[in-house]
Design a protein around this motif. Sequence first.
Motif, short mmCIF file in Angstrom:
data_model
loop_
_atom_site.label_atom_id
_atom_site.label_comp_id
_atom_site.label_asym_id
_atom_site.label_seq_id
_atom_site.Cartn_x
_atom_site.Cartn_y
_atom_site.Cartn_z
N GLY A 101 0.82 -1.21 0.00
CA GLY A 101 0.00 0.00 0.00
C GLY A 101 0.85 1.26 0.00
N TYR A 140 -7.59 4.52 10.44
CA TYR A 140 -7.55 3.73 9.21
C TYR A 140 -7.31 2.25 9.45
N ALA A 144 -10.08 0.06 7.63
CA ALA A 144 -9.65 -1.05 6.78
C ALA A 144 -10.26 -2.36 7.25
N GLU A 147 -14.21 -2.23 6.39
CA GLU A 147 -14.58 -2.33 4.98
C GLU A 147 -14.14 -3.65 4.37
N GLU A 148 -12.98 -4.16 4.78
CA GLU A 148 -12.53 -5.44 4.23
C GLU A 148 -13.36 -6.61 4.76
N ALA A 199 -9.57 -0.39 -6.94
CA ALA A 199 -9.04 -0.75 -5.62
C ALA A 199 -9.76 -1.98 -5.09
N PHE A 203 -8.04 -5.48 -3.99
CA PHE A 203 -8.26 -6.10 -2.69
C PHE A 203 -8.87 -7.49 -2.83
N PRO A 216 -5.22 -7.62 2.08
CA PRO A 216 -5.99 -6.42 1.72
C PRO A 216 -6.23 -5.46 2.88
N HIS A 220 -5.09 -1.66 2.44
CA HIS A 220 -6.15 -0.66 2.60
C HIS A 220 -5.76 0.39 3.64
N TRP A 223 -2.61 2.51 2.33
CA TRP A 223 -3.02 3.33 1.18
C TRP A 223 -3.73 4.59 1.67
N ASN A 224 -4.72 4.42 2.56
CA ASN A 224 -5.46 5.56 3.08
C ASN A 224 -4.60 6.47 3.95
N GLU A 263 -7.15 9.42 -5.23
CA GLU A 263 -8.01 8.40 -5.83
C GLU A 263 -8.88 8.96 -6.95
#
Length: 290
Positions: A101, A140, A144, A147-148, A199, A203, A216, A220, A223-224, A263
């Motif tokens: 990431g 984050y 992460a 959302e994952e 993205a 992932f 992932p 994630h 990256w953020n 993004e």
Amino acid sequence: MVVLIKKFFSVAGKIVLSGLIPIGIMIIVGIGYAIYAAATGADMDEITKVGEARWTQYLQTVLFIGSALAMYAWFERKRKWPLGLKQKHGIDRGLQGFFAGILLMTLSAILIWAAGGVSWEASKWNQTLILSLLEGIILYIVVALSEELFTRGYIQGLIKYHYGTPAAIIVSSIIFALMHSMNPNMYETPFPFINICLAGILFSIARELTGGLWWPIGLHMSWNFFQGYVYGFQVSGTEPVPAVLQVTDNGPIQLSGGEFGAEGSYMASLVLILGIIAIYFLYRRKNKTH
């Protein structure tokens, strides 16, 4: 045909329900907060901005984690398809994703800068910046994981069980992008939606090839974090935060990403496509040698 239709509505219904649970609770909490704030004489600006408050972001992540775990426990545990959290060498995979990431976001940021889309100025190190960085790490990690677990763990796993891997990757990635629909500037240009989909594909493929969610999740998170707290971009349209570098948007929006962040740039599209190709060939080769 009847069986296929029933299966479709069963899967679609579970996906919709898994999203309605946290959204419904958030709406109830928001209404309750607004009533309480109005009764105590709070400023209307504070009430209308409750959706941007940190506590609502954390509540939302907790609710999506809870929804994914509850839906899996209620409907899927007996089917025994993996949610993805129990994974051999999970820490190693998470660290691999974390450094991937950093690499991908750094490459995106440098390409945007080199093409003249942004310029940077170093921030002064002080207590405000240090606290901001610590907050970003915590935020984050939770985002992460949430959302994952929801999209790659529950939704991708559910669709894969019924329709196979390609459908699971495509549909879960589109849903992942649609989950960002309420983010500011999401549809100002096509690139934010395209890049969130890309993205999601990255992932999703990583989840399949590495055998779990930790790669992932690591990617994630970094990256953020590096996008917002190191390189100073807005993250998926969220408000800018104190960062290591202060960014100046030189435009055009398709290059710089505008107020959506890196993004929203076509440079990120290029990097994400390269990342998808790299992760596919790297981990497919590794899997073949074991």
